[in-house]
Design a protein around this motif. Structure first.
Motif, PDB file in Angstrom:
ATOM      1  N   LYS A  63     -22.163 -15.793 -69.396  1.00  0.00           N
ATOM      2  CA  LYS A  63     -21.585 -14.314 -69.596  1.00  0.00           C
ATOM      3  C   LYS A  63     -23.095 -13.803 -69.786  1.00  0.00           C
ATOM      4  O   LYS A  63     -23.638 -14.322 -70.691  1.00  0.00           O
ATOM      5  N   CYS A  74     -20.587 -11.987 -79.474  1.00  0.00           N
ATOM      6  CA  CYS A  74     -21.033 -12.889 -77.957  1.00  0.00           C
ATOM      7  C   CYS A  74     -20.525 -14.511 -77.978  1.00  0.00           C
ATOM      8  O   CYS A  74     -19.842 -15.210 -76.765  1.00  0.00           O
ATOM      9  N   SER A  76     -18.769 -18.270 -77.907  1.00  0.00           N
ATOM     10  CA  SER A  76     -17.345 -18.492 -77.392  1.00  0.00           C
ATOM     11  C   SER A  76     -17.150 -19.924 -78.553  1.00  0.00           C
ATOM     12  O   SER A  76     -17.385 -20.502 -79.087  1.00  0.00           O
TER      13      SER A  76
END
Length: 117
Positions: A63, A74, A76
Motif C-alpha cells: 500500500k 498504516c 499491517s
C-alpha cells in the motif's frame, strides 16, 4: 513495556536494492516525517534522487502510504513481529517537465477520418 511496542524498526529499500536504515521510529510518527528522513539520508552518490518530499512514495505491505497518516495507522499485522524490522519500499517519482504539462493542457484533436466508397 508498552513504550517498547510503540517503537518500530524500519528500513527503507531503494529501487536498486540498497537500504537506508534500519532506524527506530515512534508509532505516532507521520509518513511525511518518514519521507523527510529518507530525503535527508538519501545517498549523495545515487543519480535521480528525490528533490522534495513530494517526489517520494513509501510503500508498505503493498500500500502507498499517505502523508497525513501515522506509522501506527498504516501498520499491517505482519509488522507486529517482536524485534522485527519493517521494510518500506521507496519509489522516486520524477518531477514532470514543463513539456509534459503543456501537452496535457492542450485539448486533444480528433484525427479520425471517414471514407465512404
Amino acid at each position: 513495556m508498552s513504550g517498547v511496542q510503540d517503537q518500530l524498526e524500519i528500513k527503507f529499500r531503494l529501487t536498486d536494492g540498497s537500504d537506508i536504515g534500519p532506524k527506530s521510529f515512534s508509532a505516532a510518527t507521520s509518513v511525511a516525517t518518514l519521507k523527510e528522513n529518507v530525503l535527508a539520508q538519501w545517498p549523495k552518490e545515487k543519480e535521480n534522487g528525490p528533490k522534495t518530499v513530494k517526489d517520494v512514495k513509501l510503500i508498505s505491505a503493498g500500500k502507498i502510504l499517505e502523508n497525513n497518516r501515522t506509522i501506527g495507522e498504516c501498520r499491517s499485522p505482519l509488522c507486529d513481529i517482536p524485534g522485527g524490522v519493517t521494510t518500506m519500499h521507496v519509489v522516486v517519482q520524477p518531477p514532470s517537465s514543463d513539456k509534459e504539462k503543456k501537452v496535457a493542457s492542450q485539448p486533444k484533436q480528433s484525427k479520425c477520418v471517414c471514407v465512404i466508397l
